[in-house]
Write an enzyme that holds these catalytic residues in place. Structure first.
Site, PDB file in Angstrom:
ATOM      1  CE  LYS A   1      -6.503  -1.378   3.233  1.00 49.82           C
ATOM      2  NZ  LYS A   1      -5.145  -1.966   3.378  1.00 49.82           N
TER       3      LYS A   1
ATOM      4  CG  ASP B   1      -1.926  -1.126   1.274  1.00 43.38           C
ATOM      5  OD1 ASP B   1      -1.720  -2.146   0.579  1.00 43.38           O
ATOM      6  OD2 ASP B   1      -2.926  -0.991   2.013  1.00 43.38           O
TER       7      ASP B   1
ATOM      8  CE  LYS C   1      -4.872   1.915   3.179  1.00 39.66           C
ATOM      9  NZ  LYS C   1      -3.732   1.146   3.718  1.00 39.66           N
TER      10      LYS C   1
END
Length: 259
Positions: free
Chosen positions: A201, A102, A167
């Site tokens: 996400k 990430d 995300k």
């Protein structure tokens, strides 16, 4: 099964159970691995700092859950615009054995009008991840971008540069995942026609079973009820797990963590 129970079971299996605190230790990460294995199923992944990946891998294997994926973070949490550093951190994370990375998008550069550095940084990290069969999630920090146009632009740039997931947040700023930002980001996935290959996400601020239900409802509305599987949807959270387990009839809903 009630609607809340059904959505809670879905959400639990989509969780990236997270600890990203300055005081993290091997012991805390081992405890997180134990929590990821629940009486009603496993979380999709855990998310930890890179240095803890080896101990997590060992623990997950020993407890019989080697298929719980290990995610980590790079260029975190500030999203600086130094591509070389972001790439070096991403390569190091891969070397530690991450299944997923990430990376934080250089959101301040975008706010200042620089779109190119975000594309180049994500693409460099994607190339490294793709070569190692590692999934790349890009954190755009919606709570700092604030404006819909910027949230949309960061999402588009990340997807064009090869993001496997977009995300919302690091969890380290005052405003993290909100239903509003989630909708904008998922609409970009829809509008770009990439729902087969790009996931979403929300992270930070999804704390209760009811919160998770709201976020899943947006995905179901935009893409249908079958889209939000673990390849297309994750929740970045930790305190959420206790609330989901309580909704499913396990535990008291109390959590040791605030993420």
């Amino acid at each position: 099964m009630t609607d809340l129970k059904a959505s809670s079971l879905r959400a639990l299996k989509l969780m990236d159970l997270t600890t990203l605190n300055d005081d993290d230790t091997n012991e805390k990460v081992i405890a997180l691995c134990h929590q990821a294995k629940t009486p009603v199923g496993n979380t999709a992944a855990i998310c930890i700092y890179p240095r803890f990946i080896p101990i997590a891998r060992k623990t997950l294997k020993e407890q019989g859950t080697p298929d719980i994926r290990i995610a980590t973070v790079t260029n975190f949490p500030h999203g600086n615009d130094d591509i070389d550093i972001a790439l070096a951190e991403t390569r190091a994370a891969i070397a530690y054995g991450a299944d997923e990375v990430d990376v934080v998008f250089p959101y301040r550069a975008l706010i200042a009008g620089n779109e190119q550095v975000g594309f180049d940084l994500v693409k460099a990290c994607k190339d490294a991840c793709a070569a190692a069969n590692v999934l790349l999630k890009v954190i755009i920090e919606t709570g700092e971008l604030k404006e819909e146009a910027l949230i949309r632009k960061a999402s588009e740039i990340s997807i064009k540069a090869g993001a496997d997931f977009i995300k919302t947040s690091t969890g380290k700023v005052p405003v993290n995942a909100t239903p509003e930002s989630a909708r904008i980001m998922m609409e970009v996935i829809r509008d770009m026609g990439v729902s087969k290959t790009v996931g979403f996400k929300p992270a930070g601020g999804v704390r209760t079973a009811e919160d998770a239900q709201k976020f899943l409802a947006i995905a179901d509305e935009l893409f249908g009820a079958n889209w939000a599987d673990s390849r297309h949807y994750r929740f970045g959270a930790s305190s959420l797990l206790a609330s989901l387990l309580k909704a499913l009839g396990h535990g008291d809903g109390k959590s040791a963590s605030s993420y």
